[in-house]
Design an enzyme around this catalytic site. Structure first.
Site, PDB file in Angstrom:
ATOM      1  N   ASP A 137      -2.596   1.847  -4.757  1.00 23.95           N
ATOM      2  CA  ASP A 137      -3.805   2.133  -3.934  1.00 23.95           C
ATOM      3  C   ASP A 137      -5.013   1.108  -4.775  1.00 23.95           C
ATOM      4  O   ASP A 137      -4.599   0.336  -5.667  1.00 23.95           O
ATOM      5  CB  ASP A 137      -3.995   3.472  -4.056  1.00 23.95           C
ATOM      6  CG  ASP A 137      -3.293   4.377  -3.331  1.00 23.95           C
ATOM      7  OD1 ASP A 137      -3.015   4.141  -2.544  1.00 23.95           O
ATOM      8  OD2 ASP A 137      -3.017   5.414  -4.049  1.00 23.95           O
ATOM      9  N   HIS A 195       0.915  -1.276   0.080  1.00 20.40           N
ATOM     10  CA  HIS A 195       0.032  -0.111   0.002  1.00 20.40           C
ATOM     11  C   HIS A 195       0.838   1.358   0.149  1.00 20.40           C
ATOM     12  O   HIS A 195       0.441   2.406  -0.127  1.00 20.40           O
ATOM     13  CB  HIS A 195      -0.925   0.014   1.284  1.00 20.40           C
ATOM     14  CG  HIS A 195      -2.238   0.406   0.808  1.00 20.40           C
ATOM     15  ND1 HIS A 195      -2.535   1.315  -0.217  1.00 20.40           N
ATOM     16  CD2 HIS A 195      -3.630  -0.156   1.272  1.00 20.40           C
ATOM     17  CE1 HIS A 195      -4.025   1.452  -0.194  1.00 20.40           C
ATOM     18  NE2 HIS A 195      -4.506   0.733   0.521  1.00 20.40           N
TER      19      HIS A 195
END
Length: 427
Positions: free
Chosen positions: A401, A397
Protein backbone atom coordinates in the site's frame (compact mmCIF):
# COMPACT_ATOMS: atom_id res chain seq x y z
CA UNK A 1 23.92 -48.23 -30.67
CA UNK A 2 21.27 -46.32 -28.72
CA UNK A 3 19.77 -42.85 -29.12
CA UNK A 4 19.35 -40.24 -26.41
CA UNK A 5 17.34 -37.02 -26.53
CA UNK A 6 18.59 -33.62 -25.36
CA UNK A 7 15.78 -31.33 -24.20
CA UNK A 8 15.48 -27.59 -23.68
CA UNK A 9 16.72 -26.96 -20.11
CA UNK A 10 15.08 -24.57 -17.64
CA UNK A 11 17.54 -21.67 -17.41
CA UNK A 12 15.81 -19.75 -14.64
CA UNK A 13 13.12 -20.19 -12.01
CA UNK A 14 10.38 -18.51 -14.08
CA UNK A 15 11.67 -19.41 -17.56
CA UNK A 16 9.28 -21.52 -19.65
CA UNK A 17 11.06 -21.50 -23.02
CA UNK A 18 14.32 -20.78 -24.78
CA UNK A 19 15.53 -19.84 -28.25
CA UNK A 20 18.33 -21.67 -30.07
CA UNK A 21 20.58 -18.76 -31.04
CA UNK A 22 23.43 -20.85 -32.43
CA UNK A 23 24.26 -24.52 -32.88
CA UNK A 24 27.82 -25.37 -31.86
CA UNK A 25 27.67 -28.86 -33.43
CA UNK A 26 26.46 -30.41 -36.67
CA UNK A 27 24.97 -33.79 -37.60
CA UNK A 28 27.76 -36.37 -37.57
CA UNK A 29 29.92 -34.56 -35.03
CA UNK A 30 31.32 -36.60 -32.12
CA UNK A 31 30.77 -35.07 -28.70
CA UNK A 32 31.78 -35.93 -25.17
CA UNK A 33 29.62 -35.62 -22.09
CA UNK A 34 29.40 -31.96 -20.95
CA UNK A 35 30.56 -30.61 -24.33
CA UNK A 36 28.51 -27.52 -25.33
CA UNK A 37 25.90 -28.28 -27.99
CA UNK A 38 24.12 -24.96 -28.54
CA UNK A 39 23.79 -21.40 -27.34
CA UNK A 40 20.33 -20.68 -25.93
CA UNK A 41 18.71 -17.31 -25.23
CA UNK A 42 15.91 -16.57 -22.78
CA UNK A 43 14.58 -13.32 -21.37
CA UNK A 44 16.91 -13.84 -18.41
CA UNK A 45 20.13 -15.37 -19.68
CA UNK A 46 22.32 -16.45 -22.58
CA UNK A 47 23.76 -19.88 -21.86
CA UNK A 48 25.33 -22.94 -23.46
CA UNK A 49 23.47 -26.26 -23.36
CA UNK A 50 25.89 -29.09 -22.48
CA UNK A 51 25.59 -32.65 -23.71
CA UNK A 52 24.37 -35.20 -21.17
CA UNK A 53 25.97 -38.05 -23.15
CA UNK A 54 29.01 -39.00 -25.21
CA UNK A 55 28.27 -40.01 -28.79
CA UNK A 56 27.51 -38.76 -32.29
CA UNK A 57 25.00 -36.05 -33.22
CA UNK A 58 22.24 -37.86 -35.11
CA UNK A 59 19.65 -35.13 -35.61
CA UNK A 60 19.21 -31.44 -34.83
CA UNK A 61 15.49 -31.12 -34.12
CA UNK A 62 15.37 -27.35 -33.61
CA UNK A 63 16.60 -24.72 -36.03
CA UNK A 64 18.61 -21.63 -35.15
CA UNK A 65 16.19 -18.88 -34.12
CA UNK A 66 13.50 -21.36 -33.11
CA UNK A 67 11.87 -21.04 -29.69
CA UNK A 68 10.94 -24.19 -27.77
CA UNK A 69 9.26 -24.85 -24.44
CA UNK A 70 11.30 -26.19 -21.54
CA UNK A 71 11.43 -30.00 -21.89
CA UNK A 72 10.98 -30.10 -25.68
CA UNK A 73 13.58 -32.11 -27.62
CA UNK A 74 16.25 -30.02 -29.35
CA UNK A 75 18.54 -32.77 -30.69
CA UNK A 76 19.22 -36.50 -30.73
CA UNK A 77 22.56 -38.14 -29.91
CA UNK A 78 23.57 -41.67 -30.92
CA UNK A 79 25.50 -43.34 -28.11
CA UNK A 80 27.37 -46.63 -27.81
CA UNK A 81 25.06 -49.47 -26.68
CA UNK A 82 24.40 -53.17 -26.85
CA UNK A 83 23.06 -55.10 -29.85
CA UNK A 84 19.68 -55.18 -28.13
CA UNK A 85 19.79 -51.40 -27.85
CA UNK A 86 20.58 -51.14 -31.56
CA UNK A 87 17.61 -53.31 -32.56
CA UNK A 88 15.36 -51.36 -30.24
CA UNK A 89 16.64 -48.08 -31.65
CA UNK A 90 16.14 -49.25 -35.23
CA UNK A 91 12.57 -50.23 -34.43
CA UNK A 92 11.95 -46.94 -32.68
CA UNK A 93 13.36 -44.94 -35.61
CA UNK A 94 10.97 -46.70 -37.98
CA UNK A 95 8.05 -45.94 -35.72
CA UNK A 96 9.05 -42.27 -35.47
CA UNK A 97 9.44 -41.99 -39.24
CA UNK A 98 6.07 -43.60 -39.78
CA UNK A 99 4.46 -41.38 -37.16
CA UNK A 100 5.88 -38.21 -38.73
CA UNK A 101 4.62 -39.18 -42.18
CA UNK A 102 1.16 -39.90 -40.81
CA UNK A 103 0.89 -36.71 -38.77
CA UNK A 104 1.95 -34.44 -41.66
CA UNK A 105 -0.96 -35.63 -43.79
CA UNK A 106 -3.67 -35.41 -41.14
CA UNK A 107 -4.56 -36.27 -37.58
CA UNK A 108 -5.12 -40.00 -37.14
CA UNK A 109 -7.30 -41.94 -34.74
CA UNK A 110 -4.92 -41.60 -31.77
CA UNK A 111 -5.55 -38.09 -30.43
CA UNK A 112 -4.56 -38.78 -26.85
CA UNK A 113 -1.94 -36.01 -26.91
CA UNK A 114 -3.96 -33.37 -28.74
CA UNK A 115 -5.29 -31.62 -25.66
CA UNK A 116 -1.93 -31.63 -23.87
CA UNK A 117 -0.56 -28.20 -24.73
CA UNK A 118 2.96 -27.02 -23.92
CA UNK A 119 3.43 -23.68 -22.10
CA UNK A 120 4.83 -22.17 -25.31
CA UNK A 121 1.74 -23.22 -27.30
CA UNK A 122 -0.64 -21.91 -24.66
CA UNK A 123 1.12 -18.55 -24.48
CA UNK A 124 1.22 -18.10 -28.26
CA UNK A 125 -2.45 -19.04 -28.61
CA UNK A 126 -3.42 -16.48 -25.97
CA UNK A 127 -1.33 -13.74 -27.58
CA UNK A 128 -3.04 -14.27 -30.97
CA UNK A 129 -6.49 -15.34 -29.73
CA UNK A 130 -6.23 -18.77 -31.38
CA UNK A 131 -8.90 -21.37 -30.60
CA UNK A 132 -6.73 -24.46 -30.05
CA UNK A 133 -9.71 -26.82 -30.30
CA UNK A 134 -9.99 -25.84 -33.96
CA UNK A 135 -6.35 -26.56 -34.86
CA UNK A 136 -5.00 -29.84 -36.21
CA UNK A 137 -1.53 -30.55 -34.92
CA UNK A 138 1.37 -32.22 -36.69
CA UNK A 139 3.10 -33.38 -33.53
CA UNK A 140 3.09 -36.84 -31.99
CA UNK A 141 -0.46 -38.24 -31.82
CA UNK A 142 -1.86 -35.01 -33.22
CA UNK A 143 -0.31 -32.77 -30.59
CA UNK A 144 -0.23 -29.08 -31.51
CA UNK A 145 3.27 -27.65 -31.69
CA UNK A 146 4.57 -24.11 -31.63
CA UNK A 147 5.52 -24.48 -35.31
CA UNK A 148 1.88 -25.28 -36.13
CA UNK A 149 0.69 -22.03 -34.59
CA UNK A 150 3.45 -19.97 -36.14
CA UNK A 151 2.50 -21.23 -39.60
CA UNK A 152 -1.14 -20.31 -38.98
CA UNK A 153 -0.20 -16.84 -37.78
CA UNK A 154 2.07 -16.23 -40.77
CA UNK A 155 -0.65 -17.37 -43.19
CA UNK A 156 -3.39 -15.28 -41.58
CA UNK A 157 -5.56 -18.33 -40.91
CA UNK A 158 -6.48 -17.63 -37.30
CA UNK A 159 -9.21 -20.17 -36.43
CA UNK A 160 -12.34 -19.02 -34.64
CA UNK A 161 -15.03 -21.02 -32.87
CA UNK A 162 -16.83 -23.38 -35.25
CA UNK A 163 -14.13 -23.14 -37.89
CA UNK A 164 -11.63 -26.00 -38.19
CA UNK A 165 -8.38 -25.38 -40.01
CA UNK A 166 -5.45 -27.58 -40.83
CA UNK A 167 -1.95 -26.28 -40.42
CA UNK A 168 -0.28 -24.81 -43.47
CA UNK A 169 2.15 -27.73 -43.44
CA UNK A 170 -0.69 -30.21 -43.99
CA UNK A 171 -2.22 -28.35 -46.98
CA UNK A 172 -1.41 -29.70 -50.45
CA UNK A 173 0.92 -27.45 -52.39
CA UNK A 174 -1.68 -27.07 -55.16
CA UNK A 175 -4.18 -25.37 -52.84
CA UNK A 176 -3.49 -21.67 -52.21
CA UNK A 177 -3.80 -20.44 -48.65
CA UNK A 178 -6.87 -18.31 -48.13
CA UNK A 179 -6.42 -14.83 -46.68
CA UNK A 180 -9.55 -13.91 -44.72
CA UNK A 181 -7.95 -10.83 -43.20
CA UNK A 182 -9.26 -8.35 -45.74
CA UNK A 183 -12.55 -8.02 -43.86
CA UNK A 184 -10.95 -7.64 -40.45
CA UNK A 185 -9.43 -4.57 -38.80
CA UNK A 186 -5.66 -4.36 -38.61
CA UNK A 187 -3.99 -6.41 -35.89
CA UNK A 188 -0.31 -6.81 -34.94
CA UNK A 189 -0.03 -9.72 -37.38
CA UNK A 190 -1.56 -7.93 -40.41
CA UNK A 191 -0.46 -4.31 -40.12
CA UNK A 192 0.05 -3.03 -43.70
CA UNK A 193 3.67 -2.47 -44.74
CA UNK A 194 4.32 0.44 -47.08
CA UNK A 195 7.28 1.07 -49.36
CA UNK A 196 10.19 2.28 -47.26
CA UNK A 197 8.97 0.63 -44.05
CA UNK A 198 11.51 -1.57 -42.31
CA UNK A 199 10.42 -4.93 -40.92
CA UNK A 200 12.56 -6.01 -37.95
CA UNK A 201 12.23 -9.67 -36.93
CA UNK A 202 11.41 -10.17 -33.25
CA UNK A 203 14.11 -12.24 -31.57
CA UNK A 204 13.46 -14.89 -28.96
CA UNK A 205 14.79 -12.59 -26.22
CA UNK A 206 12.52 -9.72 -27.30
CA UNK A 207 9.52 -12.06 -27.44
CA UNK A 208 10.26 -13.32 -23.95
CA UNK A 209 10.66 -9.78 -22.60
CA UNK A 210 7.36 -8.78 -24.20
CA UNK A 211 5.57 -11.79 -22.72
CA UNK A 212 6.93 -11.14 -19.22
CA UNK A 213 6.09 -7.43 -19.34
CA UNK A 214 2.57 -8.23 -20.57
CA UNK A 215 2.12 -10.76 -17.78
CA UNK A 216 3.29 -8.27 -15.16
CA UNK A 217 0.91 -5.54 -16.36
CA UNK A 218 -2.03 -7.96 -16.66
CA UNK A 219 -1.58 -9.72 -13.33
CA UNK A 220 -0.13 -7.05 -11.03
CA UNK A 221 -2.21 -3.91 -10.37
CA UNK A 222 0.49 -1.27 -10.67
CA UNK A 223 0.56 1.84 -8.48
CA UNK A 224 3.18 4.57 -8.81
CA UNK A 225 4.81 7.08 -6.51
CA UNK A 226 7.80 9.43 -6.68
CA UNK A 227 10.02 11.20 -4.17
CA UNK A 228 12.51 14.03 -4.68
CA UNK A 229 15.95 13.60 -3.09
CA UNK A 230 18.74 16.11 -2.47
CA UNK A 231 21.87 14.15 -3.40
CA UNK A 232 24.31 17.07 -3.06
CA UNK A 233 26.29 15.58 -0.16
CA UNK A 234 26.53 12.16 -1.82
CA UNK A 235 27.64 13.67 -5.14
CA UNK A 236 30.36 15.71 -3.43
CA UNK A 237 31.61 12.69 -1.47
CA UNK A 238 31.73 10.38 -4.47
CA UNK A 239 33.41 12.99 -6.70
CA UNK A 240 36.08 13.59 -4.09
CA UNK A 241 37.20 9.95 -4.02
CA UNK A 242 36.31 8.52 -7.44
CA UNK A 243 39.75 9.02 -9.04
CA UNK A 244 41.69 7.49 -6.15
CA UNK A 245 39.16 4.65 -5.99
CA UNK A 246 39.54 3.84 -9.70
CA UNK A 247 43.32 3.87 -9.44
CA UNK A 248 43.31 1.66 -6.36
CA UNK A 249 40.51 -0.80 -7.19
CA UNK A 250 40.58 -0.90 -10.99
CA UNK A 251 36.86 -0.22 -11.53
CA UNK A 252 34.55 2.79 -11.29
CA UNK A 253 32.74 3.96 -8.16
CA UNK A 254 29.37 4.94 -9.65
CA UNK A 255 26.50 6.90 -8.12
CA UNK A 256 24.34 3.85 -8.79
CA UNK A 257 26.28 1.79 -6.23
CA UNK A 258 25.32 4.28 -3.52
CA UNK A 259 21.64 4.03 -4.46
CA UNK A 260 21.67 0.22 -4.52
CA UNK A 261 23.28 0.16 -1.07
CA UNK A 262 20.70 2.63 0.28
CA UNK A 263 17.85 0.52 -1.13
CA UNK A 264 19.30 -2.68 0.36
CA UNK A 265 19.58 -1.02 3.77
CA UNK A 266 16.01 0.31 3.59
CA UNK A 267 14.69 -3.12 2.52
CA UNK A 268 16.22 -4.61 5.64
CA UNK A 269 14.29 -2.09 7.72
CA UNK A 270 11.06 -2.48 5.70
CA UNK A 271 10.96 -6.20 4.81
CA UNK A 272 7.35 -5.94 3.58
CA UNK A 273 8.72 -4.35 0.39
CA UNK A 274 10.90 -7.42 -0.16
CA UNK A 275 7.85 -9.62 -0.85
CA UNK A 276 6.07 -11.50 -3.63
CA UNK A 277 2.44 -12.31 -4.41
CA UNK A 278 1.72 -16.06 -4.39
CA UNK A 279 -2.02 -16.25 -5.00
CA UNK A 280 -3.41 -17.18 -1.59
CA UNK A 281 -0.48 -15.74 0.36
CA UNK A 282 2.27 -13.14 0.34
CA UNK A 283 5.83 -14.44 0.62
CA UNK A 284 8.21 -12.12 2.47
CA UNK A 285 11.71 -13.03 1.30
CA UNK A 286 14.52 -13.41 3.81
CA UNK A 287 17.39 -12.66 1.45
CA UNK A 288 17.74 -9.20 -0.06
CA UNK A 289 18.77 -9.83 -3.66
CA UNK A 290 18.75 -6.72 -5.83
CA UNK A 291 18.02 -7.15 -9.55
CA UNK A 292 19.63 -4.48 -11.74
CA UNK A 293 18.60 -3.78 -15.31
CA UNK A 294 21.40 -3.92 -17.90
CA UNK A 295 20.62 -3.12 -21.53
CA UNK A 296 22.34 -4.19 -24.74
CA UNK A 297 21.55 -2.81 -28.19
CA UNK A 298 18.49 -5.04 -28.63
CA UNK A 299 17.68 -6.65 -25.28
CA UNK A 300 17.37 -6.07 -21.57
CA UNK A 301 18.80 -8.38 -18.92
CA UNK A 302 18.25 -8.30 -15.17
CA UNK A 303 21.15 -9.92 -13.29
CA UNK A 304 21.07 -10.11 -9.50
CA UNK A 305 23.32 -8.80 -6.71
CA UNK A 306 22.87 -11.47 -4.04
CA UNK A 307 22.64 -10.48 -0.35
CA UNK A 308 23.17 -6.82 -1.22
CA UNK A 309 22.48 -5.75 2.38
CA UNK A 310 25.61 -7.60 3.50
CA UNK A 311 27.88 -5.93 0.93
CA UNK A 312 29.76 -2.64 1.15
CA UNK A 313 29.38 0.13 -1.43
CA UNK A 314 32.67 -1.03 -2.90
CA UNK A 315 31.43 -4.62 -3.12
CA UNK A 316 28.24 -3.52 -4.82
CA UNK A 317 30.18 -1.33 -7.28
CA UNK A 318 32.37 -4.31 -8.15
CA UNK A 319 29.35 -6.56 -8.79
CA UNK A 320 27.62 -3.94 -10.92
CA UNK A 321 30.73 -3.73 -13.10
CA UNK A 322 31.18 -7.51 -13.32
CA UNK A 323 27.52 -8.22 -14.12
CA UNK A 324 27.34 -5.49 -16.76
CA UNK A 325 30.50 -6.87 -18.38
CA UNK A 326 29.01 -10.37 -18.44
CA UNK A 327 25.80 -9.10 -20.05
CA UNK A 328 27.58 -7.31 -22.85
CA UNK A 329 29.89 -10.26 -23.45
CA UNK A 330 26.99 -12.73 -23.47
CA UNK A 331 28.50 -14.61 -20.53
CA UNK A 332 25.70 -14.41 -17.93
CA UNK A 333 24.99 -17.71 -16.22
CA UNK A 334 21.59 -18.95 -15.08
CA UNK A 335 22.64 -18.41 -11.48
CA UNK A 336 23.46 -14.75 -12.21
CA UNK A 337 19.78 -14.21 -13.08
CA UNK A 338 18.02 -16.08 -10.31
CA UNK A 339 16.67 -15.11 -6.91
CA UNK A 340 15.98 -11.38 -7.36
CA UNK A 341 13.59 -9.94 -4.77
CA UNK A 342 13.55 -6.22 -5.71
CA UNK A 343 14.69 -4.34 -8.82
CA UNK A 344 16.61 -1.07 -9.05
CA UNK A 345 16.81 0.43 -12.55
CA UNK A 346 19.35 3.12 -13.44
CA UNK A 347 17.13 5.05 -15.86
CA UNK A 348 19.11 8.21 -15.14
CA UNK A 349 22.04 6.80 -17.10
CA UNK A 350 20.40 7.95 -20.33
CA UNK A 351 19.08 11.27 -19.02
CA UNK A 352 15.61 10.33 -17.81
CA UNK A 353 14.24 12.46 -14.96
CA UNK A 354 10.91 10.70 -14.45
CA UNK A 355 9.65 7.27 -15.49
CA UNK A 356 7.17 4.56 -14.57
CA UNK A 357 8.75 1.10 -14.51
CA UNK A 358 6.99 -2.20 -15.07
CA UNK A 359 7.48 -4.53 -12.10
CA UNK A 360 9.86 -7.42 -12.65
CA UNK A 361 7.38 -10.28 -12.06
CA UNK A 362 6.92 -11.86 -9.49
CA UNK A 363 8.57 -9.14 -7.39
CA UNK A 364 6.36 -6.56 -5.65
CA UNK A 365 8.13 -3.35 -6.67
CA UNK A 366 10.72 -1.67 -8.87
CA UNK A 367 12.63 1.57 -8.22
CA UNK A 368 13.77 3.85 -11.04
CA UNK A 369 16.81 5.99 -10.14
CA UNK A 370 16.59 9.03 -12.40
CA UNK A 371 19.25 11.45 -13.59
CA UNK A 372 20.94 13.69 -11.01
CA UNK A 373 20.42 17.29 -12.15
CA UNK A 374 21.33 20.65 -10.65
CA UNK A 375 18.28 22.73 -9.79
CA UNK A 376 17.51 25.79 -7.70
CA UNK A 377 16.03 24.78 -4.35
CA UNK A 378 14.76 26.89 -1.47
CA UNK A 379 16.64 26.14 1.75
CA UNK A 380 15.87 28.18 4.89
CA UNK A 381 14.15 30.79 2.80
CA UNK A 382 17.07 31.17 0.38
CA UNK A 383 17.65 29.85 -3.13
CA UNK A 384 20.52 27.40 -3.53
CA UNK A 385 21.72 25.20 -6.40
CA UNK A 386 21.52 21.56 -5.36
CA UNK A 387 22.06 18.14 -7.00
CA UNK A 388 18.55 16.71 -7.12
CA UNK A 389 17.31 13.26 -8.16
CA UNK A 390 13.85 11.72 -8.50
CA UNK A 391 13.24 8.20 -7.24
CA UNK A 392 10.20 6.66 -8.98
CA UNK A 393 8.65 3.50 -7.56
CA UNK A 394 6.10 1.16 -9.14
CA UNK A 395 4.45 -1.26 -6.73
CA UNK A 396 2.10 -4.24 -6.84
CA UNK A 397 -0.98 -2.98 -5.01
CA UNK A 398 -1.97 -6.53 -4.08
CA UNK A 399 1.13 -6.72 -1.89
CA UNK A 400 1.93 -3.13 -0.92
CA UNK A 401 0.00 0.00 0.00
CA UNK A 402 1.00 3.63 -0.35
CA UNK A 403 1.79 4.02 3.34
CA UNK A 404 4.53 1.39 3.53
CA UNK A 405 5.90 2.42 0.12
CA UNK A 406 6.05 6.05 1.25
CA UNK A 407 7.90 5.15 4.44
CA UNK A 408 10.36 3.01 2.49
CA UNK A 409 11.11 5.82 0.03
CA UNK A 410 11.47 8.32 2.87
CA UNK A 411 14.11 6.07 4.42
CA UNK A 412 16.01 5.76 1.13
CA UNK A 413 15.86 9.56 0.83
CA UNK A 414 17.26 9.97 4.34
CA UNK A 415 20.16 7.60 3.68
CA UNK A 416 21.13 9.35 0.42
CA UNK A 417 20.84 12.84 1.86
CA UNK A 418 23.07 11.97 4.84
CA UNK A 419 25.75 10.22 2.79
CA UNK A 420 28.95 12.12 3.56
CA UNK A 421 32.62 11.42 4.06
CA UNK A 422 32.21 11.71 7.81
CA UNK A 423 29.45 9.13 8.32
CA UNK A 424 29.59 6.82 5.28
CA UNK A 425 32.23 4.23 4.49
CA UNK A 426 32.52 2.70 1.05
CA UNK A 427 34.45 -0.29 2.45
Amino acid sequence: MATEKITMPQLGESVTEGTISKWLVAVGDTVNKYDPLAEVMTDKVNAEVPSSFSGTIKELIAEEGETLAVGEVICVIETAGSETDQKSTSSTDKEVTSEKATNVVAEQSDTSQKLRYSPAVLKLSQEHNIDLTQVKGTGASGRITRKDLQKLIESGQIPTAGQQLETVESKPASQPVASPQTSRPASPSNIPVAVGDVEIPVTGVRKAIAANMLRSKHEAPHAWTMIEVDATNMVAYRNSIKNDFKQKEGFNLTFFAFFVKAVAQALKEFPQINSMWAGDKIIQKKDINISIAVATEDALFVPVIKNADEKSIKGIAREITELATKVRAGKLSADDMQGGTFTVNNTGSFGSIQSMGIINYPQAAILQVESIVQRPVIINGMIAVRDMVNLCMSLDHRVLDGLIAGRFLARVKEIIETTTKENTSIY
